[in-house]
Design a protein around this motif. Structure first.
Motif, short mmCIF file in Angstrom:
data_model
loop_
_atom_site.label_atom_id
_atom_site.label_comp_id
_atom_site.label_asym_id
_atom_site.label_seq_id
_atom_site.Cartn_x
_atom_site.Cartn_y
_atom_site.Cartn_z
N HIS A 116 0.60 -1.13 -0.01
CA HIS A 116 -0.05 0.30 0.09
C HIS A 116 0.82 1.23 0.01
O HIS A 116 0.76 2.05 -0.52
N THR A 117 1.87 1.25 0.85
CA THR A 117 2.86 2.48 0.70
C THR A 117 3.48 2.51 -0.47
O THR A 117 3.61 3.77 -0.91
N ARG A 159 2.18 2.04 -3.58
CA ARG A 159 1.19 2.51 -4.30
C ARG A 159 1.06 4.22 -4.02
O ARG A 159 0.82 4.96 -4.90
N GLU A 160 1.20 4.33 -2.79
CA GLU A 160 0.97 5.73 -2.36
C GLU A 160 2.33 6.57 -3.08
O GLU A 160 2.25 7.40 -3.64
N ASP A 161 3.45 5.89 -2.74
CA ASP A 161 4.68 6.35 -3.64
C ASP A 161 4.48 6.66 -4.94
O ASP A 161 4.81 7.74 -5.61
N PHE A 179 1.86 7.18 -6.53
CA PHE A 179 0.58 8.16 -7.06
C PHE A 179 1.58 9.60 -6.80
O PHE A 179 1.18 10.25 -7.52
#
Length: 404
Positions: free
Chosen positions: A326-327, A329-331, A333
């Protein structure tokens, strides 16, 4: 294996030692009539599974060689075997014992995303097996690497029965098979001897680097003198020729009287796996320790408990890995939908090019290098056979000189 196995017969000698054993298919034989024709039985009989299957394996003990030898084997079944999707319903596969103290059970976990990550970012891999936070108190081995956001990613998780060379060899061979026989160019470990032997056997072409933190910790324990520690760190992190390394090491050993030290001898014999003069030229991505793997172990502690049962372990590990992803995917984005604030100086075009190519996290690291380069000017260059020697002077501070 699409059928269950049942132990049928054990024959023993006068000292009660087994000399013959027989295993049969669970469908062997037939149900007795007295169990199918009971009157006034409140329970309905279970479905019939016995088909008179003749598949069996009989083993005899060869006392002269102290080995078991197959004497009778019939692989033919008279019934349909279970499909791959049905295997977990078989009685032999229905459950994994909660206590595996007396049984050798190794678990290996990797999914499609892990395999894809390794194909893209498998240039360097680190792992250690010191984490044992499960009810079985067994080593949990975590293979990690670095992605394009300079974040830790997990390639494989393995729960091992023990920490022997045989077990490590098994898990590395499983790793190779899982990753399409692509060994990692660089492996970083904590220096476990059994692990080192397994790496040499299964990954013969890989560069094996020992964890710098563990090396420094061993120096603190075995050679706590501050001068020795300072010189050791120079050999660990700074480049020199192999001849200079040999001279420096011999002087250190002689000066501090380590000629008969077993630790000093072992450390010297492993010099190709830790000193900069032997490791120069290989890509490590800034990874000199197993800290990434140990950090994942620490992160897992939020998901795993000491009393966690074996059947729940894989689920919790998967939950932790999904949180890590999840982290990522945040990076992704942030990198796709933002632009870094670029400094206004003569090298702005270099910053713009780096920002266009790299992710935001990697841009920050390269930006630091470009900014640092602005602080120095080149004074002189000395070229030798083995390397180039640069003399740099800090801008507006000529008394500060750096050599590289």
């Amino acid at each position: 294996m699409g059928f269950s196995v049942r132990k049928e017969d054990v024959r023993r000698d006068h000292e009660n030692n087994p000399w013959q054993r027989k295993w049969v298919c669970s469908n062997q034989g037939f149900r007795r009539d007295n169990w199918t024709n009971l009157l006034n039985c409140k329970k309905k009989p279970r479905p019939i599974t016995r088909t008179g299957c003749l598949a069996l394996l009989r083993m005899n003990l060869d006392r002269t060689k102290n080995t078991w030898v197959a004497k009778d084997f019939n692989p033919k079944h008279n019934h349909e075997l279970a499909s791959k999707r049905e295997l977990h319903f078989l009685r032999s596969n229905r459950a994994i014992p909660e206590s595996i103290g007396a049984q050798k059970i190794d678990l290996f976990w990797a999914d499609g995303i892990s395999r894809r990550d390794y194909a893209c970012f498998g240039d360097i891999m680190a792992f250690d097996s010191t984490y044992k936070k499960n009810s079985c108190n067994k080593p949990l081995l975590i293979f990690v690497g670095l992605n394009h956001h300079y974040r830790t990613i997990v390639f494989v998780v393995a729960l091992l029965y023990d920490e022997t060379e045989e077990t490590y060899t098994w898990v590395l061979e499983e790793f190779l098979e899982c990753m399409k026989n692509k060994p990692p160019p660089v492996v970083v470990t904590d220096g476990d001897h059994a692990m080192a032997k397994a790496i040499q056997k299964v990954f013969p072409t890989s560069v094996h680097r020992l964890c710098a933190w563990h090396l420094q910790n061993n120096v603190t324990i075995n050679a706590p003198h501050p001068v020795f520690k300072s010189k050791f760190n120079e050999l660990l992190y700074q480049y020199c020729t192999k001849e200079d390394f040999e001279d420096t090491w011999n002087r250190m050993v002689s000066e501090f009287e380590f000629e008969d030290s077993r630790w000093a001898t072992t450390t010297y014999n492993s010099r190709r796996s830790w000193t900069e003069c032997f490791l120069r030229g290989h890509f490590f991505g800034g990874l000199r320790t197993t800290q990434r793997s140990e950090s994942i172990n620490s992160y897992l502690s939020h998901f795993l408990m000491r009393k966690l049962k074996l059947r729940d372990l894989v689920g919790q590990v998967d939950k932790a890995i999904q949180s890590i992803r999840h982290t990522e995917r945040e990076d992704e984005f942030i990198s796709n939908h933002s632009t870094p604030q670029l400094p206004s100086n003569i090298l702005r075009q270099y910053y713009e090019q780096v920002a266009l190519i790299l992710t935001r996290n990697m841009y920050k690291k390269v930006e630091e290098q470009i900014t640092s380069a602005l602080a120095y000017s080149l004074d002189s260059t000395n070229v030798s056979i083995d390397f180039r020697f640069y003399s740099l002077t800090r801008y507006e501070a000529p008394q500060h000189t750096m050599h590289s």
